[in-house]
Design a protein around this motif. Structure first.
Motif, PDB file in Angstrom:
ATOM      1  N   THR A 260      -7.057  -5.326 -12.678  1.00 20.49           N
ATOM      2  CA  THR A 260      -7.207  -6.725 -13.077  1.00 20.49           C
ATOM      3  C   THR A 260      -6.828  -6.972 -14.533  1.00 20.49           C
ATOM      4  N   ARG A 261      -6.251  -5.972 -15.187  1.00 17.14           N
ATOM      5  CA  ARG A 261      -5.645  -6.222 -16.505  1.00 17.14           C
ATOM      6  C   ARG A 261      -4.290  -6.906 -16.339  1.00 17.14           C
ATOM      7  N   ALA A 262      -3.774  -6.924 -15.121  1.00 15.48           N
ATOM      8  CA  ALA A 262      -2.449  -7.486 -14.849  1.00 15.48           C
ATOM      9  C   ALA A 262      -2.535  -8.969 -14.545  1.00 15.48           C
ATOM     10  N   ARG A 263      -1.645  -9.747 -15.132  1.00 14.54           N
ATOM     11  CA  ARG A 263      -1.582 -11.177 -14.859  1.00 14.54           C
ATOM     12  C   ARG A 263      -0.600 -11.499 -13.734  1.00 14.54           C
ATOM     13  N   ASP A 264       0.611 -10.928 -13.798  1.00 10.60           N
ATOM     14  CA  ASP A 264       1.670 -11.314 -12.877  1.00 10.60           C
ATOM     15  C   ASP A 264       2.127 -10.197 -11.947  1.00 10.60           C
ATOM     16  N   GLN A 265       2.237  -8.971 -12.471  1.00  7.83           N
ATOM     17  CA  GLN A 265       2.794  -7.866 -11.694  1.00  7.83           C
ATOM     18  C   GLN A 265       1.863  -6.660 -11.758  1.00  7.83           C
ATOM     19  N   LEU A 266       1.655  -6.006 -10.612  1.00  9.45           N
ATOM     20  CA  LEU A 266       0.800  -4.827 -10.554  1.00  9.45           C
ATOM     21  C   LEU A 266       1.435  -3.771  -9.664  1.00  9.45           C
ATOM     22  N   LEU A 267       1.524  -2.555 -10.194  1.00  8.91           N
ATOM     23  CA  LEU A 267       2.008  -1.398  -9.447  1.00  8.91           C
ATOM     24  C   LEU A 267       0.951  -0.309  -9.520  1.00  8.91           C
ATOM     25  N   VAL A 268       0.525   0.200  -8.369  1.00  9.84           N
ATOM     26  CA  VAL A 268      -0.457   1.284  -8.309  1.00  9.84           C
ATOM     27  C   VAL A 268       0.215   2.471  -7.624  1.00  9.84           C
ATOM     28  N   THR A 269       0.214   3.629  -8.286  1.00 11.40           N
ATOM     29  CA  THR A 269       0.912   4.793  -7.743  1.00 11.40           C
ATOM     30  C   THR A 269       0.085   6.053  -7.852  1.00 11.40           C
ATOM     31  N   GLY A 270       0.479   7.030  -7.050  1.00  5.87           N
ATOM     32  CA  GLY A 270      -0.120   8.355  -7.092  1.00  5.87           C
ATOM     33  C   GLY A 270       0.796   9.327  -6.394  1.00  5.87           C
ATOM     34  N   VAL A 271       0.372  10.587  -6.367  1.00  5.68           N
ATOM     35  CA  VAL A 271       1.150  11.637  -5.701  1.00  5.68           C
ATOM     36  C   VAL A 271       0.464  11.997  -4.394  1.00  5.68           C
ATOM     37  N   LYS A 272       1.254  12.215  -3.372  1.00  2.00           N
ATOM     38  CA  LYS A 272       0.791  12.512  -2.018  1.00  2.00           C
ATOM     39  C   LYS A 272      -0.313  13.563  -2.015  1.00  2.00           C
ATOM     40  N   PRO A 273      -1.453  13.345  -1.316  1.00  2.00           N
ATOM     41  CA  PRO A 273      -1.736  12.234  -0.408  1.00  2.00           C
ATOM     42  C   PRO A 273      -2.281  10.975  -1.084  1.00  2.00           C
ATOM     43  N   GLY A 274      -2.526  11.021  -2.365  1.00  2.00           N
ATOM     44  CA  GLY A 274      -3.004   9.856  -3.096  1.00  2.00           C
ATOM     45  C   GLY A 274      -4.509   9.666  -3.007  1.00  2.00           C
ATOM     46  N   SER A 275      -5.036   8.865  -3.916  1.00  2.00           N
ATOM     47  CA  SER A 275      -6.467   8.573  -3.938  1.00  2.00           C
ATOM     48  C   SER A 275      -6.890   7.803  -2.692  1.00  2.00           C
ATOM     49  N   GLU A 276      -8.085   8.116  -2.210  1.00  2.00           N
ATOM     50  CA  GLU A 276      -8.619   7.386  -1.057  1.00  2.00           C
ATOM     51  C   GLU A 276      -8.814   5.910  -1.372  1.00  2.00           C
ATOM     52  N   PHE A 277      -8.966   5.570  -2.648  1.00  5.33           N
ATOM     53  CA  PHE A 277      -9.160   4.172  -3.023  1.00  5.33           C
ATOM     54  C   PHE A 277      -7.894   3.336  -2.835  1.00  5.33           C
ATOM     55  N   MET A 278      -6.745   3.981  -2.779  1.00  5.06           N
ATOM     56  CA  MET A 278      -5.510   3.231  -2.613  1.00  5.06           C
ATOM     57  C   MET A 278      -5.484   2.522  -1.265  1.00  5.06           C
ATOM     58  N   ASP A 279      -6.082   3.142  -0.246  1.00 11.02           N
ATOM     59  CA  ASP A 279      -6.188   2.488   1.055  1.00 11.02           C
ATOM     60  C   ASP A 279      -7.090   1.268   0.990  1.00 11.02           C
ATOM     61  N   ASP A 280      -8.112   1.321   0.127  1.00  8.27           N
ATOM     62  CA  ASP A 280      -9.064   0.218   0.027  1.00  8.27           C
ATOM     63  C   ASP A 280      -8.436  -1.046  -0.554  1.00  8.27           C
ATOM     64  N   LEU A 281      -7.308  -0.884  -1.238  1.00 15.21           N
ATOM     65  CA  LEU A 281      -6.613  -2.063  -1.756  1.00 15.21           C
ATOM     66  C   LEU A 281      -6.021  -2.906  -0.633  1.00 15.21           C
ATOM     67  N   LYS A 282      -5.890  -2.292   0.569  1.00 18.24           N
ATOM     68  CA  LYS A 282      -5.403  -2.995   1.759  1.00 18.24           C
ATOM     69  C   LYS A 282      -4.036  -3.621   1.531  1.00 18.24           C
ATOM     70  N   ILE A 283      -3.168  -2.828   0.900  1.00 14.63           N
ATOM     71  CA  ILE A 283      -1.790  -3.233   0.716  1.00 14.63           C
ATOM     72  C   ILE A 283      -0.940  -2.197   1.412  1.00 14.63           C
ATOM     73  N   THR A 284       0.125  -2.629   2.032  1.00 15.38           N
ATOM     74  CA  THR A 284       1.005  -1.682   2.707  1.00 15.38           C
ATOM     75  C   THR A 284       1.564  -0.707   1.700  1.00 15.38           C
ATOM     76  N   ARG A 285       1.411   0.576   1.982  1.00 15.56           N
ATOM     77  CA  ARG A 285       1.880   1.594   1.065  1.00 15.56           C
ATOM     78  C   ARG A 285       3.272   2.079   1.462  1.00 15.56           C
ATOM     79  N   THR A 286       4.082   2.386   0.496  1.00 10.51           N
ATOM     80  CA  THR A 286       5.411   2.920   0.722  1.00 10.51           C
ATOM     81  C   THR A 286       5.437   4.359   0.282  1.00 10.51           C
ATOM     82  N   ALA A 287       5.673   5.266   1.200  1.00  9.35           N
ATOM     83  CA  ALA A 287       5.665   6.685   0.861  1.00  9.35           C
ATOM     84  C   ALA A 287       7.076   7.164   0.593  1.00  9.35           C
ATOM     85  N   LYS A 288       7.251   7.852  -0.506  1.00  8.65           N
ATOM     86  CA  LYS A 288       8.539   8.433  -0.849  1.00  8.65           C
ATOM     87  C   LYS A 288       8.796   9.663   0.026  1.00  8.65           C
TER      88      LYS A 288
END
Length: 290
Positions: A260-288
């Motif tokens: 919530t420090r972001a006003r207009d654009q937000l990118l959340v990333t991690g390395v596979k398998p990623g934090s369990e909290f990333m699923d809680d954002l309920k946004i479609t994830r794109t896996a490299k």
């Protein structure tokens, strides 16, 4: 220098409260406190001594969802009873509707303090509109650095200034990774600290804790790896189940604050398998791939 005459910050507030209580009148008529969710026991006793003698002498503003520094405790037991005297502000002036809506998924629909005061998060509206946040899990660290670096470059090519961009990580251990991202984007970076502020023409790099109170047009929250968020060493140090829940809560709050420090654009990333909290954002994830 010796330490015989040094005292802890909590003792400073306790002695100040005792001193104020000796006066017939408080030195201040009213006291306004921001970031009240992170006020500690000694600090609250000090504030109560300053403003507790006058009706409505104390005004607190805070957000339980952003409590990242202070363990919960009973305000009523300290002498500050706000039951039935609080209300929730429902208009967000800083974060776009899309970012706020997705970040809110990290928290329950309502938060309650130890005294039973409930803070509802439903019905909040943002006056800003923007694009949906992106959550991406990369195959490895090098791929993440390249991907986030390109994202920063793209933001600048679209008109943002470097100092309008922030990059946040969970702890100091991931700072070098964040600095590598800014270097990849071919922009200068400034690492924020207690004595270092944002700098014109520089992308800000910081831990999530130091992100508190800051605001950027675009934010990358990176290095959200499986054992980084929640932080594995914190989980392993817990011996009581109730404490484990509190650790999970504060780790969620940390990610919420960073997002919530972001006003207009937000990118959340991690390395596979990623934090369990990333699923809680309920946004479609794109896996490299890789």
């Amino acid at each position: 220098m010796g330490t015989d005459h040094l005292i802890a910050p909590a003792e400073v507030f306790s002695r100040a409260a005792e001193s104020i209580q000796k006066y017939r009148r408080s030195p201040f008529e009213f006291v306004v406190v921001d970031e009240a969710q992170d006020v500690g026991v000694a600090e609250l006793r000090f504030l109560a001594a300053m403003g507790g003698r006058r009706p409505n002498g104390l005004f607190f503003a805070g957000d339980l969802g952003q409590r990242i520094f202070q363990q919960p405790f009973s305000w009523k037991a300290v002498g500050v009873d706000i039951r039935g005297r609080s209300h929730t502000l429902k208009i967000n002036y800083r974060t776009s509707h899309q970012i706020r809506r997705h970040a809110d998924q990290l928290l329950p629909g309502a938060l309650a303090d130890v005294d039973g005061n409930t803070e509802g998060r439903q019905g909040t509206i943002s006056i800003l509109e923007g694009t949906a946040p992106t959550v991406t899990v990369f195959a490895d660290v090098d791929s993440e650095i390249a991907g986030v670096g390109k994202w920063i470059s793209d933001q600048i090519s679209e008109g943002l200034k470097p100092h309008e961009i922030g990059v946040f990580v969970r702890s100091q251990s991931q700072i070098e990774r964040a600095l590598a991202v800014v270097k990849q984007s071919q922009n200068p970076a400034v690492e924020l600290g207690d004595d270092v502020e944002t700098r014109s023409g520089h992308v800000a790099v910081s831990t999530m804790h130091l992100a508190k109170g800051l605001e950027f047009r675009a934010v990358s929250v990176m290095a959200c790896d499986e054992e980084v968020l929640p932080l594995q060493v914190r989980l392993e140090a817990v011996t009581d189940e109730s404490d484990l829940e509190e650790v999970y809560n504060t780790e969620r709050h940390l990610l919420y604050v960073a997002c919530t420090r972001a006003r207009d654009q937000l990118l959340v990333t991690g390395v596979k398998p990623g934090s369990e909290f990333m699923d809680d954002l309920k946004i479609t994830r794109t896996a490299k791939r890789g």
